[in-house]
Design an enzyme around this catalytic site. Structure first.
Site, PDB file in Angstrom:
ATOM      1  CE1 TYR A  59     -29.303 -50.574  12.284  1.00 13.46           C
ATOM      2  CE2 TYR A  59     -30.816 -52.376  11.811  1.00 13.46           C
ATOM      3  CZ  TYR A  59     -30.498 -51.243  12.525  1.00 13.46           C
ATOM      4  OH  TYR A  59     -31.368 -50.777  13.465  1.00 13.46           O
ATOM      5  NE  ARG A  77     -31.745 -57.305  13.063  1.00 13.92           N
ATOM      6  CZ  ARG A  77     -32.434 -56.218  13.384  1.00 13.92           C
ATOM      7  NH1 ARG A  77     -31.800 -55.179  13.907  1.00 13.92           N
ATOM      8  NH2 ARG A  77     -33.736 -56.149  13.208  1.00 13.92           N
ATOM      9  CD  GLN A 134     -44.337 -54.163  15.409  1.00 11.51           C
ATOM     10  OE1 GLN A 134     -43.972 -53.403  16.299  1.00 11.51           O
ATOM     11  NE2 GLN A 134     -44.887 -55.338  15.646  1.00 11.51           N
ATOM     12  CG  ASP A 136     -37.890 -60.399   8.014  1.00 13.03           C
ATOM     13  OD1 ASP A 136     -38.043 -60.614   9.226  1.00 13.03           O
ATOM     14  OD2 ASP A 136     -38.815 -60.516   7.181  1.00 13.03           O
ATOM     15  CG  HIS A 159     -40.714 -50.336  12.646  1.00 12.08           C
ATOM     16  ND1 HIS A 159     -40.924 -51.239  13.657  1.00 12.08           N
ATOM     17  CD2 HIS A 159     -41.491 -49.268  12.925  1.00 12.08           C
ATOM     18  CE1 HIS A 159     -41.776 -50.717  14.524  1.00 12.08           C
ATOM     19  NE2 HIS A 159     -42.152 -49.525  14.091  1.00 12.08           N
ATOM     20  CB  CYS A 169     -28.967 -41.020  -0.685  1.00  7.83           C
ATOM     21  SG  CYS A 169     -27.780 -39.673  -0.875  1.00  7.83           S
ATOM     22  CB  SER A 215     -43.428 -58.209  22.628  1.00  7.01           C
ATOM     23  OG  SER A 215     -42.845 -56.978  22.180  1.00  7.01           O
ATOM     24  CB  ALA A 234     -46.093 -67.529  13.593  1.00  6.20           C
TER      25      ALA A 234
HETATM   26  C1  BV8 Z   1     -41.933 -42.921  17.514  1.00  7.84           C
HETATM   27  C2  BV8 Z   1     -36.382 -51.146  13.369  1.00  7.84           C
HETATM   28  C3  BV8 Z   1     -42.430 -40.643  17.580  1.00  7.84           C
HETATM   29  C4  BV8 Z   1     -35.033 -51.237  13.961  1.00  7.84           C
HETATM   30  C5  BV8 Z   1     -37.756 -50.792  15.321  1.00  7.84           C
HETATM   31  C6  BV8 Z   1     -42.348 -44.536  26.421  1.00  7.84           C
HETATM   32  C7  BV8 Z   1     -43.633 -45.003  26.335  1.00  7.84           C
HETATM   33  C8  BV8 Z   1     -44.223 -45.287  25.089  1.00  7.84           C
HETATM   34  C9  BV8 Z   1     -43.512 -45.078  23.910  1.00  7.84           C
HETATM   35  C10 BV8 Z   1     -42.228 -44.614  24.013  1.00  7.84           C
HETATM   36  C11 BV8 Z   1     -41.636 -44.336  25.246  1.00  7.84           C
HETATM   37  N1  BV8 Z   1     -40.385 -43.912  25.018  1.00  7.84           N
HETATM   38  C12 BV8 Z   1     -40.161 -43.899  23.682  1.00  7.84           C
HETATM   39  C13 BV8 Z   1     -41.281 -44.309  23.056  1.00  7.84           C
HETATM   40  C14 BV8 Z   1     -41.503 -44.413  21.630  1.00  7.84           C
HETATM   41  C15 BV8 Z   1     -40.798 -45.656  21.101  1.00  7.84           C
HETATM   42  C16 BV8 Z   1     -41.216 -46.875  21.869  1.00  7.84           C
HETATM   43  O1  BV8 Z   1     -42.318 -47.381  21.696  1.00  7.84           O
HETATM   44  N2  BV8 Z   1     -40.285 -47.357  22.735  1.00  7.84           N
HETATM   45  C17 BV8 Z   1     -40.578 -48.537  23.501  1.00  7.84           C
HETATM   46  C18 BV8 Z   1     -39.258 -49.336  23.685  1.00  7.84           C
HETATM   47  C19 BV8 Z   1     -41.174 -48.128  24.833  1.00  7.84           C
HETATM   48  N3  BV8 Z   1     -41.227 -45.765  19.734  1.00  7.84           N
HETATM   49  C20 BV8 Z   1     -40.547 -45.123  18.777  1.00  7.84           C
HETATM   50  O2  BV8 Z   1     -39.527 -44.501  18.971  1.00  7.84           O
HETATM   51  C21 BV8 Z   1     -41.176 -45.174  17.390  1.00  7.84           C
HETATM   52  N4  BV8 Z   1     -41.253 -43.837  16.888  1.00  7.84           N
HETATM   53  O3  BV8 Z   1     -42.552 -43.109  18.527  1.00  7.84           O
HETATM   54  O4  BV8 Z   1     -41.837 -41.721  16.894  1.00  7.84           O
HETATM   55  C22 BV8 Z   1     -42.389 -39.487  16.684  1.00  7.84           C
HETATM   56  C23 BV8 Z   1     -43.499 -38.677  16.594  1.00  7.84           C
HETATM   57  C24 BV8 Z   1     -43.462 -37.603  15.763  1.00  7.84           C
HETATM   58  C25 BV8 Z   1     -42.324 -37.328  15.009  1.00  7.84           C
HETATM   59  C26 BV8 Z   1     -41.200 -38.149  15.112  1.00  7.84           C
HETATM   60  C27 BV8 Z   1     -41.224 -39.250  15.949  1.00  7.84           C
HETATM   61  C28 BV8 Z   1     -40.312 -45.935  16.421  1.00  7.84           C
HETATM   62  C29 BV8 Z   1     -40.199 -47.359  16.858  1.00  7.84           C
HETATM   63  C30 BV8 Z   1     -39.493 -48.148  15.756  1.00  7.84           C
HETATM   64  C31 BV8 Z   1     -38.145 -48.576  16.239  1.00  7.84           C
HETATM   65  N5  BV8 Z   1     -37.588 -49.505  15.254  1.00  7.84           N
HETATM   66  N6  BV8 Z   1     -37.320 -51.619  14.365  1.00  7.84           N
HETATM   67  C32 BV8 Z   1     -34.498 -52.629  13.847  1.00  7.84           C
HETATM   68  O5  BV8 Z   1     -35.263 -53.575  13.553  1.00  7.84           O
HETATM   69  O6  BV8 Z   1     -33.282 -52.756  14.066  1.00  7.84           O
HETATM   70  S1  BV8 Z   1     -38.630 -51.447  16.620  1.00  7.84           S
HETATM   71  C33 BV8 Z   1     -38.250 -53.072  16.734  1.00  7.84           C
HETATM   72  O7  BV8 Z   1     -38.646 -53.473  18.026  1.00  7.84           O
HETATM   73  C34 BV8 Z   1     -39.093 -53.921  15.819  1.00  7.84           C
HETATM   74  O8  BV8 Z   1     -39.284 -53.360  14.565  1.00  7.84           O
HETATM   75  C35 BV8 Z   1     -40.354 -54.098  16.586  1.00  7.84           C
HETATM   76  O9  BV8 Z   1     -41.235 -53.062  16.329  1.00  7.84           O
HETATM   77  C36 BV8 Z   1     -39.876 -53.982  17.976  1.00  7.84           C
HETATM   78  C37 BV8 Z   1     -39.795 -55.365  18.530  1.00  7.84           C
HETATM   79  O10 BV8 Z   1     -41.079 -55.725  18.687  1.00  7.84           O
HETATM   80  P1  BV8 Z   1     -41.590 -57.152  18.175  1.00  7.84           P
HETATM   81  O11 BV8 Z   1     -41.584 -57.170  16.701  1.00  7.84           O
HETATM   82  O12 BV8 Z   1     -42.855 -57.333  18.879  1.00  7.84           O
HETATM   83  O13 BV8 Z   1     -40.517 -58.198  18.649  1.00  7.84           O
HETATM   84  P2  BV8 Z   1     -40.339 -58.710  20.125  1.00  7.84           P
HETATM   85  O14 BV8 Z   1     -39.077 -59.454  20.196  1.00  7.84           O
HETATM   86  O15 BV8 Z   1     -40.582 -57.557  21.053  1.00  7.84           O
HETATM   87  O16 BV8 Z   1     -41.572 -59.722  20.343  1.00  7.84           O
HETATM   88  C38 BV8 Z   1     -41.621 -60.900  19.598  1.00  7.84           C
HETATM   89  C39 BV8 Z   1     -42.938 -61.555  19.956  1.00  7.84           C
HETATM   90  O17 BV8 Z   1     -43.076 -62.715  19.136  1.00  7.84           O
HETATM   91  C40 BV8 Z   1     -42.999 -62.006  21.398  1.00  7.84           C
HETATM   92  O18 BV8 Z   1     -44.258 -61.649  21.932  1.00  7.84           O
HETATM   93  C41 BV8 Z   1     -42.870 -63.527  21.302  1.00  7.84           C
HETATM   94  O19 BV8 Z   1     -43.674 -64.190  22.267  1.00  7.84           O
HETATM   95  C42 BV8 Z   1     -43.428 -63.809  19.938  1.00  7.84           C
HETATM   96  N7  BV8 Z   1     -42.877 -65.000  19.291  1.00  7.84           N
HETATM   97  C43 BV8 Z   1     -41.610 -65.491  19.405  1.00  7.84           C
HETATM   98  N8  BV8 Z   1     -41.497 -66.611  18.650  1.00  7.84           N
HETATM   99  C44 BV8 Z   1     -42.697 -66.813  18.043  1.00  7.84           C
HETATM  100  C45 BV8 Z   1     -43.575 -65.794  18.455  1.00  7.84           C
HETATM  101  N9  BV8 Z   1     -44.851 -65.725  18.040  1.00  7.84           N
HETATM  102  C46 BV8 Z   1     -45.273 -66.685  17.195  1.00  7.84           C
HETATM  103  N10 BV8 Z   1     -44.503 -67.709  16.751  1.00  7.84           N
HETATM  104  C47 BV8 Z   1     -43.210 -67.802  17.158  1.00  7.84           C
HETATM  105  N11 BV8 Z   1     -42.458 -68.814  16.730  1.00  7.84           N
HETATM  106 ZN    ZN Z   2     -27.628 -39.473  -3.104  1.00  6.76          ZN
END
Ligand code: BV8
Ligand code: ZN
Length: 225
Positions: free
Chosen positions: A53, A56, A88, A91, A106, A114, A174, A216
Protein backbone atom coordinates in the site's frame (compact mmCIF):
# COMPACT_ATOMS: atom_id res chain seq x y z
CA UNK A 1 -36.34 14.34 -9.44
CA UNK A 2 -34.03 12.01 -11.43
CA UNK A 3 -31.91 9.55 -9.42
CA UNK A 4 -28.55 8.45 -10.86
CA UNK A 5 -26.10 5.94 -9.37
CA UNK A 6 -22.60 5.78 -10.86
CA UNK A 7 -20.12 2.98 -10.08
CA UNK A 8 -16.47 3.42 -11.03
CA UNK A 9 -13.59 0.94 -11.03
CA UNK A 10 -9.87 0.91 -11.68
CA UNK A 11 -10.40 1.66 -15.39
CA UNK A 12 -11.40 5.28 -14.71
CA UNK A 13 -7.97 5.88 -13.15
CA UNK A 14 -5.99 3.90 -15.77
CA UNK A 15 -5.35 7.00 -17.93
CA UNK A 16 -4.04 8.75 -14.85
CA UNK A 17 -1.32 6.13 -14.77
CA UNK A 18 -2.69 3.90 -11.98
CA UNK A 19 -2.48 0.20 -12.74
CA UNK A 20 -5.72 -1.75 -12.93
CA UNK A 21 -6.10 -5.17 -11.35
CA UNK A 22 -6.77 -7.29 -14.39
CA UNK A 23 -4.45 -5.71 -16.93
CA UNK A 24 -1.19 -6.42 -15.12
CA UNK A 25 -0.33 -9.94 -14.07
CA UNK A 26 -2.11 -9.21 -10.79
CA UNK A 27 1.00 -9.93 -8.77
CA UNK A 28 2.75 -7.99 -6.03
CA UNK A 29 6.30 -9.14 -5.29
CA UNK A 30 5.23 -12.50 -6.76
CA UNK A 31 2.15 -12.70 -4.57
CA UNK A 32 -1.34 -12.71 -6.16
CA UNK A 33 -3.11 -9.47 -5.19
CA UNK A 34 -5.96 -11.56 -3.82
CA UNK A 35 -3.45 -12.94 -1.30
CA UNK A 36 -1.99 -9.57 -0.35
CA UNK A 37 -5.29 -7.66 -0.17
CA UNK A 38 -6.75 -9.93 2.53
CA UNK A 39 -6.90 -9.87 6.36
CA UNK A 40 -5.05 -13.21 6.35
CA UNK A 41 -2.30 -11.68 4.21
CA UNK A 42 -2.00 -8.77 6.63
CA UNK A 43 -1.88 -11.11 9.65
CA UNK A 44 0.69 -13.32 7.92
CA UNK A 45 3.02 -10.57 6.75
CA UNK A 46 1.95 -7.04 7.76
CA UNK A 47 5.16 -5.51 6.43
CA UNK A 48 4.61 -6.96 2.93
CA UNK A 49 1.05 -5.61 2.89
CA UNK A 50 2.17 -2.20 4.20
CA UNK A 51 4.83 -2.08 1.46
CA UNK A 52 2.13 -2.93 -1.12
CA UNK A 53 0.00 0.00 0.00
CA UNK A 54 2.97 2.36 0.43
CA UNK A 55 3.72 1.71 -3.24
CA UNK A 56 0.07 2.27 -4.22
CA UNK A 57 -0.01 5.53 -2.21
CA UNK A 58 3.17 6.77 -3.88
CA UNK A 59 1.63 6.07 -7.30
CA UNK A 60 -1.60 7.81 -6.28
CA UNK A 61 0.27 10.90 -5.11
CA UNK A 62 2.16 11.01 -8.44
CA UNK A 63 -1.06 10.66 -10.47
CA UNK A 64 -3.41 13.44 -11.60
CA UNK A 65 -7.17 13.26 -12.18
CA UNK A 66 -8.08 12.81 -15.85
CA UNK A 67 -10.93 14.22 -17.96
CA UNK A 68 -13.27 11.47 -16.74
CA UNK A 69 -12.79 12.34 -13.05
CA UNK A 70 -13.25 16.04 -13.86
CA UNK A 71 -16.41 15.40 -15.88
CA UNK A 72 -17.95 13.55 -12.92
CA UNK A 73 -16.93 16.42 -10.63
CA UNK A 74 -18.74 18.80 -13.01
CA UNK A 75 -21.77 16.51 -13.12
CA UNK A 76 -21.99 16.51 -9.33
CA UNK A 77 -21.90 20.32 -9.28
CA UNK A 78 -24.39 20.89 -12.11
CA UNK A 79 -26.84 17.97 -11.92
CA UNK A 80 -30.10 18.99 -10.22
CA UNK A 81 -31.26 15.46 -9.39
CA UNK A 82 -29.94 12.92 -6.87
CA UNK A 83 -26.47 11.61 -7.76
CA UNK A 84 -24.59 8.91 -5.84
CA UNK A 85 -21.01 8.34 -7.01
CA UNK A 86 -19.74 4.98 -5.69
CA UNK A 87 -16.16 3.99 -6.39
CA UNK A 88 -14.36 0.69 -5.89
CA UNK A 89 -11.10 2.63 -6.15
CA UNK A 90 -8.96 3.50 -3.16
CA UNK A 91 -7.37 6.52 -4.86
CA UNK A 92 -8.48 10.14 -4.30
CA UNK A 93 -8.69 11.13 -7.98
CA UNK A 94 -12.47 11.65 -7.87
CA UNK A 95 -11.95 14.17 -5.06
CA UNK A 96 -9.06 15.83 -6.87
CA UNK A 97 -11.27 15.92 -9.98
CA UNK A 98 -13.85 17.98 -8.09
CA UNK A 99 -16.26 15.36 -6.69
CA UNK A 100 -17.07 16.03 -3.03
CA UNK A 101 -19.45 13.20 -2.07
CA UNK A 102 -17.64 10.11 -3.36
CA UNK A 103 -18.56 6.86 -1.58
CA UNK A 104 -15.45 4.66 -1.34
CA UNK A 105 -17.04 1.23 -0.89
CA UNK A 106 -13.60 -0.44 -0.73
CA UNK A 107 -12.01 2.18 1.50
CA UNK A 108 -9.22 4.65 0.80
CA UNK A 109 -5.44 4.23 0.50
CA UNK A 110 -4.88 7.58 2.20
CA UNK A 111 -6.81 6.57 5.33
CA UNK A 112 -5.64 4.45 8.28
CA UNK A 113 -7.93 2.62 10.70
CA UNK A 114 -7.00 2.04 14.34
CA UNK A 115 -8.13 -1.38 15.53
CA UNK A 116 -7.69 -0.33 19.17
CA UNK A 117 -9.90 2.75 19.31
CA UNK A 118 -11.76 2.36 15.98
CA UNK A 119 -10.77 5.82 14.73
CA UNK A 120 -9.67 6.77 11.22
CA UNK A 121 -6.77 9.06 10.30
CA UNK A 122 -5.50 10.56 7.07
CA UNK A 123 -2.33 8.74 6.16
CA UNK A 124 -0.05 10.41 3.70
CA UNK A 125 3.19 8.61 4.53
CA UNK A 126 4.06 5.08 5.51
CA UNK A 127 2.71 3.72 8.77
CA UNK A 128 5.60 1.30 8.90
CA UNK A 129 7.74 4.08 10.35
CA UNK A 130 5.14 5.40 12.76
CA UNK A 131 2.43 2.77 13.41
CA UNK A 132 1.23 4.63 16.52
CA UNK A 133 -2.39 5.76 16.41
CA UNK A 134 -2.64 9.57 16.81
CA UNK A 135 -5.68 9.12 19.09
CA UNK A 136 -4.77 6.28 21.45
CA UNK A 137 -1.05 5.79 20.84
CA UNK A 138 -1.39 2.04 20.23
CA UNK A 139 0.53 0.52 17.31
CA UNK A 140 -2.79 -0.81 15.95
CA UNK A 141 -3.17 0.99 12.61
CA UNK A 142 -4.10 -0.93 9.45
CA UNK A 143 -4.93 0.28 5.95
CA UNK A 144 -8.54 1.57 5.91
CA UNK A 145 -9.20 -0.66 2.93
CA UNK A 146 -11.84 -3.37 2.38
CA UNK A 147 -9.92 -6.56 1.63
CA UNK A 148 -11.25 -9.72 -0.03
CA UNK A 149 -13.57 -11.44 2.42
CA UNK A 150 -14.40 -8.18 4.23
CA UNK A 151 -17.71 -6.34 4.02
CA UNK A 152 -17.62 -3.26 1.77
CA UNK A 153 -18.59 0.06 3.36
CA UNK A 154 -22.07 1.63 3.33
CA UNK A 155 -23.79 -1.24 1.51
CA UNK A 156 -27.23 -0.27 2.91
CA UNK A 157 -26.88 3.22 1.48
CA UNK A 158 -25.83 1.81 -1.90
CA UNK A 159 -28.66 -0.74 -2.03
CA UNK A 160 -31.15 1.97 -1.07
CA UNK A 161 -29.89 4.23 -3.89
CA UNK A 162 -30.02 1.33 -6.38
CA UNK A 163 -33.64 0.63 -5.40
CA UNK A 164 -34.57 4.19 -6.38
CA UNK A 165 -32.28 4.67 -9.36
CA UNK A 166 -33.62 5.81 -12.73
CA UNK A 167 -30.17 5.38 -14.31
CA UNK A 168 -27.18 3.21 -13.32
CA UNK A 169 -23.85 3.94 -15.02
CA UNK A 170 -20.83 1.64 -14.63
CA UNK A 171 -17.45 3.10 -15.63
CA UNK A 172 -14.11 1.27 -15.94
CA UNK A 173 -14.85 -1.93 -14.08
CA UNK A 174 -14.43 -5.54 -15.17
CA UNK A 175 -17.43 -6.77 -13.21
CA UNK A 176 -15.22 -9.41 -11.58
CA UNK A 177 -15.64 -8.48 -7.92
CA UNK A 178 -18.80 -8.77 -5.85
CA UNK A 179 -20.96 -7.24 -4.48
CA UNK A 180 -20.15 -4.32 -6.86
CA UNK A 181 -20.51 -6.59 -9.91
CA UNK A 182 -24.11 -7.32 -8.90
CA UNK A 183 -25.27 -3.68 -8.77
CA UNK A 184 -26.37 -3.65 -12.41
CA UNK A 185 -28.84 -6.48 -11.79
CA UNK A 186 -30.27 -4.74 -8.74
CA UNK A 187 -30.67 -1.49 -10.65
CA UNK A 188 -32.30 -3.28 -13.59
CA UNK A 189 -34.65 -5.21 -11.33
CA UNK A 190 -35.84 -1.89 -9.93
CA UNK A 191 -36.55 -0.50 -13.37
CA UNK A 192 -33.43 1.60 -13.90
CA UNK A 193 -31.87 2.09 -17.30
CA UNK A 194 -28.29 0.75 -17.25
CA UNK A 195 -25.29 2.06 -19.19
CA UNK A 196 -21.72 0.71 -19.22
CA UNK A 197 -18.74 2.85 -20.27
CA UNK A 198 -15.65 0.66 -20.56
CA UNK A 199 -12.53 0.12 -22.63
CA UNK A 200 -13.61 -3.40 -23.54
CA UNK A 201 -16.57 -5.68 -22.92
CA UNK A 202 -16.70 -6.79 -19.29
CA UNK A 203 -18.03 -9.85 -17.50
CA UNK A 204 -21.28 -7.98 -16.99
CA UNK A 205 -21.71 -6.31 -20.39
CA UNK A 206 -24.60 -8.60 -21.33
CA UNK A 207 -26.53 -7.28 -18.31
CA UNK A 208 -26.54 -3.63 -19.46
CA UNK A 209 -29.13 -1.93 -21.68
CA UNK A 210 -26.27 -0.17 -23.45
CA UNK A 211 -22.46 -0.59 -23.53
CA UNK A 212 -20.17 2.03 -25.04
CA UNK A 213 -16.57 0.98 -25.60
CA UNK A 214 -13.62 3.34 -25.43
CA UNK A 215 -11.33 5.18 -22.99
CA UNK A 216 -13.11 6.78 -20.03
CA UNK A 217 -11.41 10.13 -20.69
CA UNK A 218 -13.43 10.31 -23.96
CA UNK A 219 -16.63 8.43 -23.08
CA UNK A 220 -17.36 10.10 -19.72
CA UNK A 221 -17.14 13.79 -20.73
CA UNK A 222 -19.22 13.00 -23.84
CA UNK A 223 -21.85 11.25 -21.71
CA UNK A 224 -21.86 14.02 -19.04
CA UNK A 225 -22.28 16.73 -21.68
C1 BV8 B 1 -17.36 -9.72 0.33
C2 BV8 B 1 -9.50 -2.86 -2.27
C3 BV8 B 1 -18.62 -10.83 1.95
C4 BV8 B 1 -8.18 -3.50 -2.20
C5 BV8 B 1 -10.81 -4.51 -3.43
C6 BV8 B 1 -16.72 -16.49 -5.65
C7 BV8 B 1 -17.77 -16.01 -6.39
C8 BV8 B 1 -18.28 -14.72 -6.17
C9 BV8 B 1 -17.75 -13.91 -5.17
C10 BV8 B 1 -16.71 -14.41 -4.44
C11 BV8 B 1 -16.19 -15.69 -4.65
N1 BV8 B 1 -15.18 -15.87 -3.79
C12 BV8 B 1 -15.04 -14.77 -3.03
C13 BV8 B 1 -15.98 -13.87 -3.40
C14 BV8 B 1 -16.22 -12.57 -2.82
C15 BV8 B 1 -15.16 -11.59 -3.31
C16 BV8 B 1 -15.08 -11.59 -4.80
O1 BV8 B 1 -15.94 -11.04 -5.48
N2 BV8 B 1 -14.00 -12.22 -5.33
C17 BV8 B 1 -13.82 -12.25 -6.75
C18 BV8 B 1 -12.29 -12.20 -7.05
C19 BV8 B 1 -14.45 -13.51 -7.30
N3 BV8 B 1 -15.59 -10.31 -2.83
C20 BV8 B 1 -15.23 -9.90 -1.61
O2 BV8 B 1 -14.48 -10.52 -0.88
C21 BV8 B 1 -15.87 -8.60 -1.15
N4 BV8 B 1 -16.44 -8.82 0.15
O3 BV8 B 1 -17.82 -10.41 -0.54
O4 BV8 B 1 -17.72 -9.79 1.64
C22 BV8 B 1 -19.03 -10.64 3.34
C23 BV8 B 1 -20.36 -10.82 3.67
C24 BV8 B 1 -20.74 -10.64 4.96
C25 BV8 B 1 -19.82 -10.29 5.93
C26 BV8 B 1 -18.47 -10.13 5.60
C27 BV8 B 1 -18.06 -10.29 4.28
C28 BV8 B 1 -14.84 -7.51 -0.97
C29 BV8 B 1 -14.22 -7.19 -2.29
C30 BV8 B 1 -13.34 -5.96 -2.12
C31 BV8 B 1 -11.90 -6.35 -2.27
N5 BV8 B 1 -11.11 -5.12 -2.32
N6 BV8 B 1 -10.16 -3.34 -3.46
C32 BV8 B 1 -7.19 -2.79 -3.08
O5 BV8 B 1 -7.59 -1.96 -3.93
O6 BV8 B 1 -6.00 -3.08 -2.89
S1 BV8 B 1 -11.33 -5.18 -4.90
C33 BV8 B 1 -10.40 -4.53 -6.13
O7 BV8 B 1 -10.56 -5.38 -7.24
C34 BV8 B 1 -10.94 -3.20 -6.61
O8 BV8 B 1 -11.38 -2.38 -5.59
C35 BV8 B 1 -12.01 -3.60 -7.56
O9 BV8 B 1 -13.21 -3.77 -6.89
C36 BV8 B 1 -11.54 -4.91 -8.02
C37 BV8 B 1 -10.95 -4.71 -9.38
O10 BV8 B 1 -12.01 -4.49 -10.16
P1 BV8 B 1 -12.02 -3.28 -11.20
O11 BV8 B 1 -12.08 -2.00 -10.46
O12 BV8 B 1 -13.10 -3.61 -12.12
O13 BV8 B 1 -10.62 -3.31 -11.92
P2 BV8 B 1 -10.20 -4.35 -13.03
O14 BV8 B 1 -8.76 -4.21 -13.24
O15 BV8 B 1 -10.78 -5.68 -12.67
O16 BV8 B 1 -10.99 -3.86 -14.35
C38 BV8 B 1 -10.66 -2.63 -14.92
C39 BV8 B 1 -11.64 -2.43 -16.05
O17 BV8 B 1 -11.41 -1.13 -16.60
C40 BV8 B 1 -11.47 -3.44 -17.17
O18 BV8 B 1 -12.74 -3.90 -17.57
C41 BV8 B 1 -10.82 -2.62 -18.28
O19 BV8 B 1 -11.29 -3.00 -19.57
C42 BV8 B 1 -11.31 -1.23 -17.99
N7 BV8 B 1 -10.41 -0.16 -18.43
C43 BV8 B 1 -9.05 -0.19 -18.46
N8 BV8 B 1 -8.59 1.00 -18.93
C44 BV8 B 1 -9.67 1.78 -19.17
C45 BV8 B 1 -10.83 1.04 -18.86
N9 BV8 B 1 -12.07 1.54 -19.01
C46 BV8 B 1 -12.17 2.80 -19.47
N10 BV8 B 1 -11.12 3.58 -19.81
C47 BV8 B 1 -9.85 3.10 -19.67
N11 BV8 B 1 -8.82 3.87 -20.01
ZN1 ZN C 1 -6.25 4.27 18.30
Amino acid sequence: MVNIVILTGAGISAESGLKTFRAEDGLWENHPVEQVATPEGFARDPDLVQRFYDERRAQIRAAAPNAAHKALGRLEREFDGNLLLVTQNIDDLHERGGATQTLHMHGEALSAWCLSCDTRHSWSTTLRDSPQCPSCGDAALRPDIVWFGEMPYQMDRIFDALSRADLFVSIGTSGAVYPAAGFVQQASANGARTLELNLERSAGSHLFDETRLGPASELVPTWVD
